[in-house]
Scaffold this active site. Structure first.
Site, PDB file in Angstrom:
ATOM      1  N   LYS A 148      -4.555   9.531  -0.091  1.00 30.60           N
ATOM      2  CA  LYS A 148      -3.173   9.957   0.181  1.00 30.60           C
ATOM      3  C   LYS A 148      -2.748   9.443   1.569  1.00 30.60           C
ATOM      4  CE  LYS A 148      -3.758  13.675  -3.065  1.00 30.60           C
ATOM      5  NZ  LYS A 148      -3.392  15.005  -3.532  1.00 30.60           N
ATOM      6  N   SER A 190      -8.533  19.589  -6.996  1.00 23.27           N
ATOM      7  CA  SER A 190      -9.532  20.413  -6.304  1.00 23.27           C
ATOM      8  C   SER A 190     -10.948  20.206  -6.842  1.00 23.27           C
ATOM      9  CB  SER A 190      -9.135  21.892  -6.343  1.00 23.27           C
ATOM     10  OG  SER A 190      -7.900  22.086  -5.672  1.00 23.27           O
ATOM     11  N   GLY A 246      -4.805  20.058  -4.588  1.00 28.51           N
ATOM     12  CA  GLY A 246      -4.758  20.490  -3.193  1.00 28.51           C
ATOM     13  C   GLY A 246      -4.644  21.994  -3.012  1.00 28.51           C
ATOM     14  N   GLU A 267      -4.391  15.535 -14.190  1.00 30.60           N
ATOM     15  CA  GLU A 267      -4.318  16.285 -12.939  1.00 30.60           C
ATOM     16  C   GLU A 267      -3.309  17.419 -13.084  1.00 30.60           C
ATOM     17  OE1 GLU A 267      -5.846  13.650  -9.483  1.00 30.60           O
ATOM     18  OE2 GLU A 267      -3.665  13.569  -9.533  1.00 30.60           O
ATOM     19  N   HIS A 272       1.263   9.500 -10.083  1.00 26.20           N
ATOM     20  CA  HIS A 272       0.720  10.707  -9.460  1.00 26.20           C
ATOM     21  C   HIS A 272       1.839  11.747  -9.352  1.00 26.20           C
ATOM     22  CE1 HIS A 272      -1.011  13.449  -6.557  1.00 26.20           C
ATOM     23  NE2 HIS A 272      -2.188  12.932  -6.870  1.00 26.20           N
ATOM     24  N   ASN A 313      -8.617   9.304  -3.744  1.00 26.35           N
ATOM     25  CA  ASN A 313      -7.216   9.098  -3.386  1.00 26.35           C
ATOM     26  C   ASN A 313      -7.023   9.674  -1.982  1.00 26.35           C
ATOM     27  OD1 ASN A 313      -4.454   9.109  -3.139  1.00 26.35           O
ATOM     28  ND2 ASN A 313      -4.078  10.596  -4.788  1.00 26.35           N
ATOM     29  N   GLU A 349       2.650  13.713  -7.102  1.00 29.86           N
ATOM     30  CA  GLU A 349       3.384  13.703  -5.827  1.00 29.86           C
ATOM     31  C   GLU A 349       4.457  12.618  -5.840  1.00 29.86           C
ATOM     32  OE1 GLU A 349      -0.087  13.494  -3.298  1.00 29.86           O
ATOM     33  OE2 GLU A 349      -0.628  15.523  -3.933  1.00 29.86           O
TER      34      GLU A 349
HETATM   35  P1  PGA Z   1      -7.140  17.147  -4.570  1.00 28.57           P
HETATM   36  O1  PGA Z   1      -6.126  16.025  -5.071  1.00 28.57           O
HETATM   37  O2  PGA Z   1      -8.516  16.698  -4.957  1.00 28.57           O
HETATM   38  O3  PGA Z   1      -6.930  17.232  -3.086  1.00 28.57           O
HETATM   39  O4  PGA Z   1      -6.747  18.419  -5.282  1.00 28.57           O
HETATM   40  C1  PGA Z   1      -6.352  15.299  -6.238  1.00 28.57           C
HETATM   41  C2  PGA Z   1      -5.269  14.282  -6.431  1.00 28.57           C
HETATM   42  O5  PGA Z   1      -4.098  14.580  -6.129  1.00 28.57           O
HETATM   43  O6  PGA Z   1      -5.540  13.149  -6.878  1.00 28.57           O
END
Ligand code: PGA
Length: 250
Positions: free
Chosen positions: A11, A213, A174, A168, A96, A9, A98
């Site tokens: 982003k 992460s 992140g 997640e 997601h 992803n 976010e």
């Molecule tokens: P990350 O994000 O690997 O940067 O923690 C994962 C995600 O949001 O899909």
């Protein structure tokens, strides 16, 4: 047998040029990834067609990070599931954290997106996961169950059989704080149990990805868990070597 999937992803990162270069680097290394692992990437909308032209006829699958909750028409700035399918994309990430948090995407919106994605022939990667305060209050199972019950267990068995789930935990996204493999396995087993209550044996076929992460240093331990069928990778998917190393961790 469940499909093993490692999905990146991206982003809101990279220019088109950088995205094409990243997909080119992945192409150069894809042969290192075991044949039974699906490597997918979800670049920003603006990059999809250029990246598609780059990876067409390769083992790399294309996905999008979002789709509209409407099928077409006067929705300025939106991109429909049918448009994504016409690129063609194979996957679309829906729900997601976010999107849930910054764009207030709730169950009614996510249900529309899921329906449109499925209608367009896309495979939804549907994300669930608890926030830090919910885990600390011991409410994580309750939160995950309600996210699944609002959007997934209401699907027909035929639609459900196409969906990929991503667990997640929001506190791990992140932040550099990965769920331990025990925490992740426990959540994945719980998700499969909830899915089995509605869909019986079909739940055993559903790929459930871990995200938050995940990197090459912890992927092998996570992917070795019984109910973890791959990863949804954010930050670490922006470096070709690292992303390939994660996919090799199976
Ligand atoms: P990350 O994000 O690997 O940067 O923690 C994962 C995600 O949001 O899909």
């Amino acid at each position: 047998m469940r499909l093993k999937i490692v999905a990146g992803n991206w982003k809101m990162n990279t220019t088109v040029e950088q995205g094409v270069a990243l997909s080119q680097s992945l192409l150069e290394q894809i042969s290192q990834v075991p044949e039974d692992v699906i490597l997918a990437i979800a670049p920003p909308f603006t990059h999809l067609y250029s990246v598609y032209q780059q990876i067409v006829n390769s083992r790399i699958a294309l996905g999008a990070q979002n789709c509209a909750a409407y099928d077409k028409g006067a929705y300025t700035g939106e991109v429909s599931a049918a448009m994504l399918a016409s690129v063609p994309c194979k996957y679309v990430i829906i729900g997601h954290s976010e999107r849930r948090e910054y764009y207030r995407e709730d169950a009614p919106i996510l249900n529309k997106k899921l329906a449109l994605a499925l209608q367009a022939g896309l495979i939804p990667i549907f994300c669930v996961g608890e926030r830090l305060e919910e885990r600390e209050a011991g409410r994580h199972f309750e939160v995950i169950a309600s996210q699944l019950k609002e959007a997934i267990t209401v699907l027909t068995p035929s639609d459900f059989s196409k969906v990929v789930i991503a667990y997640e935990p929001v506190w791990a996204i992140g932040t550099g704080k990965t769920a331990t493999s025990e925490q992740a396995q426990e959540a994945h087993a719980f998700i499969r149990k909830i899915l089995a209550e509605s869909f019986g044996v079909l739940a055993a076929q559903t790929s459930i990805l871990y995200g938050g992460s995940c990197k090459s240093s912890n992927a092998a331990e996570l992917f070795a868990q019984k109910d973890i069928d791959g990863g949804l990778i954010g930050g670490a998917s922006l470096q070709a070597d690292e992303f390939i190393a994660i996919a090799k961790a199976f």
